[in-house]
Enzyme design. Structure first.
Site, PDB file in Angstrom:
ATOM      1  N   ARG A  58       0.869  -1.183   0.000  1.00  0.00           N
ATOM      2  CA  ARG A  58       0.000   0.000   0.000  1.00  0.00           C
ATOM      3  C   ARG A  58       0.898   1.222   0.000  1.00  0.00           C
ATOM      4  NH1 ARG A  58       2.192   2.105   3.753  1.00  0.00           N
ATOM      5  NH2 ARG A  58       0.671   3.759   3.572  1.00  0.00           N
ATOM      6  N   GLY A  59       0.215   2.389  -0.141  1.00  0.00           N
ATOM      7  CA  GLY A  59       0.953   3.629  -0.338  1.00  0.00           C
ATOM      8  C   GLY A  59       1.027   3.874  -1.839  1.00  0.00           C
ATOM      9  N   ALA A  60       0.689   5.094  -2.257  1.00  0.00           N
ATOM     10  CA  ALA A  60       0.505   5.361  -3.689  1.00  0.00           C
ATOM     11  C   ALA A  60       1.693   4.926  -4.548  1.00  0.00           C
ATOM     12  CB  ALA A  60       0.175   6.840  -3.890  1.00  0.00           C
ATOM     13  N   ASP A 251      -2.095  10.776  -2.459  1.00  0.00           N
ATOM     14  CA  ASP A 251      -2.423   9.706  -3.412  1.00  0.00           C
ATOM     15  C   ASP A 251      -2.729  10.263  -4.787  1.00  0.00           C
ATOM     16  OD1 ASP A 251      -3.061   8.613  -0.591  1.00  0.00           O
ATOM     17  OD2 ASP A 251      -2.801   6.882  -1.903  1.00  0.00           O
ATOM     18  N   ASN A 261      -5.481  12.349   0.206  1.00  0.00           N
ATOM     19  CA  ASN A 261      -4.584  11.521   1.023  1.00  0.00           C
ATOM     20  C   ASN A 261      -5.444  10.764   2.034  1.00  0.00           C
ATOM     21  OD1 ASN A 261      -1.877  10.672   1.689  1.00  0.00           O
ATOM     22  ND2 ASN A 261      -2.102  11.801   3.596  1.00  0.00           N
TER      23      ASN A 261
HETATM   24  O1  MRU Z   1      -4.660   3.150   1.977  1.00  0.00           O
HETATM   25  P1  MRU Z   1      -3.175   3.384   1.881  1.00  0.00           P
HETATM   26  O2  MRU Z   1      -2.433   2.881   3.077  1.00  0.00           O
HETATM   27  O3  MRU Z   1      -2.608   2.887   0.586  1.00  0.00           O
HETATM   28  O4  MRU Z   1      -3.040   4.965   1.877  1.00  0.00           O
HETATM   29  C1  MRU Z   1      -1.776   5.523   1.791  1.00  0.00           C
HETATM   30  C2  MRU Z   1      -1.756   6.984   1.951  1.00  0.00           C
HETATM   31  O5  MRU Z   1      -2.777   7.634   2.032  1.00  0.00           O
HETATM   32  C3  MRU Z   1      -0.424   7.650   1.891  1.00  0.00           C
HETATM   33  O6  MRU Z   1      -0.401   8.774   2.712  1.00  0.00           O
HETATM   34  C4  MRU Z   1      -0.153   8.066   0.442  1.00  0.00           C
HETATM   35  O7  MRU Z   1      -0.276   6.978  -0.412  1.00  0.00           O
HETATM   36  C5  MRU Z   1       1.169   8.668   0.269  1.00  0.00           C
HETATM   37  S1  MRU Z   1       2.409   7.423   0.417  1.00  0.00           S
HETATM   38  C6  MRU Z   1       3.879   7.980   0.002  1.00  0.00           C
END
Ligand code: MRU
Length: 357
Positions: A58-60, A251, A261
């Site tokens: 996870r994380g964009a 995101d 985000n």
């Molecule tokens: O649902 P997730 O854990 O994938 O959400 C991630 C986020 O909202 C992060 O803050 C975003 O992707 C930035 S990561 C560098």
């Protein structure tokens, strides 16, 4: 000492990798952290898609990297006839694109793969499947490398902006959320390495606890001073003057500088505005979606209500209570002090400049 921005010299965690034999996607299972560090080896399309849907990765930026490598790995099992290969590749790409709607990096990565293949076929319509697979691999590896470089570079730009003192962050934006180093957490890492005296306040980030499970784990690993707080404590910390800046990831950022985000980010931004504290968004340029004019056009993922009703698999609410569970919110540009990218730090109204550098 400042952090080296050359990706070749990066020694930190890489949560998304291609296995050394080039035949499987390696993922550090983020559902199990911090209790267990388990690496998964995936080569089947459905397993890779489900890993993205379930936040195993996870994380964009990390989702984009997983999709890019994943598509290459899946291509190894597709038919040898070029026509059938291309049809199956398109279907695989669509399956991956349908996993999570909000983070634009996923679509950027898949688009890069599509363009690489179509450009090659435009140059040489007789290109065989083996060569197309090589192109998919090279494009995926370049995507991951570019993301790591962007994180290291935006870390350096952001470190020059971040004040000393209490720094509030939300969700996980570290190495785990990217190819490595991180975005907002990368800025924190770079600032700490260059000598800025910080104390990070980590929002736990309900419902899935990316802050307490992942950000606290990464900060403690790097011995960066931090305190975990429940999401509803941030206002009190700001009122007490314990927080000098907030920094989060994104995101998807739209042309006007609105930023989607993790749910709860908007609340942090409003609180910062009220308390006169700078609120920074850190993201690679791949997170900016110039095709959208404002944040209300960003598709916001709505996840299963069980994530809110339950906590650690234990029911914490009436079993049938109605739930809303948007995974992201949109922070309007006017609440954002600066957007930190690998091309420098921009106010939301200067964002167009990122595409001309
Ligand atoms: O649902 P997730 O854990 O994938 O959400 C991630 C986020 O909202 C992060 O803050 C975003 O992707 C930035 S990561 C560098």
């Amino acid at each position: 000492m400042s952090i080296d921005t050359n990706p070749d010299n990066y020694q930190g965690l890489r949560p998304v990798q291609l296995r050394a034999d080039g035949r499987a996607l390696l993922l550090l299972d983020q559902r199990l952290l911090p209790a267990e560090e388990v690496w998964l080896e995936l080569d089947a399309l459905e397993d890779i898609a489900v890993a993205i849907e379930t936040l195993t990765v996870r994380g964009a930026p990390a989702i984009g990297c997983a999709a890019a490598i994943g598509l290459y790995v899946v291509s190894l099992g597709l038919p040898e006839s070029r026509g059938e290969f291309l049809t199956a590749l398109r279907a695989a790409s669509e399956r991956l694109a349908n996993t999570r709607p909000t983070a634009v990096n996923l679509f950027v990565a898949l688009q890069q793969q599509r363009v690489a293949v179509t450009d090659q076929l435009a140059r040489d319509p007789d290109t065989n499947v083996a060569r197309l697979r090589e192109i998919l691999r090279a494009t995926a590896e370049q995507h991951v490398r570019d993301d790591l470089r962007a994180c290291l570079e935006l870390g350096a730009h952001g470190a020059a902006k971040l004040p000393a003192g209490g720094i509030l962050t939300h969700c996980n934006t570290g190495a785990l959320a990217t190819a490595g180093h991180g975005t907002a957490l990368g800025v924190i890492r770079s600032a700490w390495a260059s000598g800025t005296k910080l104390h990070v306040f980590v929002d736990e980030t309900r419902p899935l606890l990316q802050g307490s499970r992942l950000t606290a784990w990464e900060l403690m690993h790097d011995q960066i001073p931090c305190s975990l707080i429940c999401d509803n404590m941030a206002g009190a910390m700001l009122a007490r003057g314990e927080i000098q800046a907030a920094i989060v990831g994104a995101d998807r950022i739209t042309r006007n500088g609105d930023a989607a985000n993790k749910i709860g980010t908007y609340t942090v931004a409003v609180l910062c505005k009220h308390h006169g504290v700078p609120f920074y968004v850190a993201a690679p340029v791949t997170t900016i979606d110039f095709s959208l004019s404002s944040g209300d056009q960003i598709p916001i993922e709505e996840r299963d209500g069980a994530e809110v009703r339950e906590h650690g698999g234990v029911l914490r609410a009436p079993a049938t209570v109605a739930v809303r569970n948007p995974a992201f919110d949109v922070t309007p540009a006017e609440l954002i002090t600066g957007i930190i990218t690998e091309r420098g730090v921009f106010t939301p109204s200067e964002l167009a400049l990122t595409s001309s550098r």
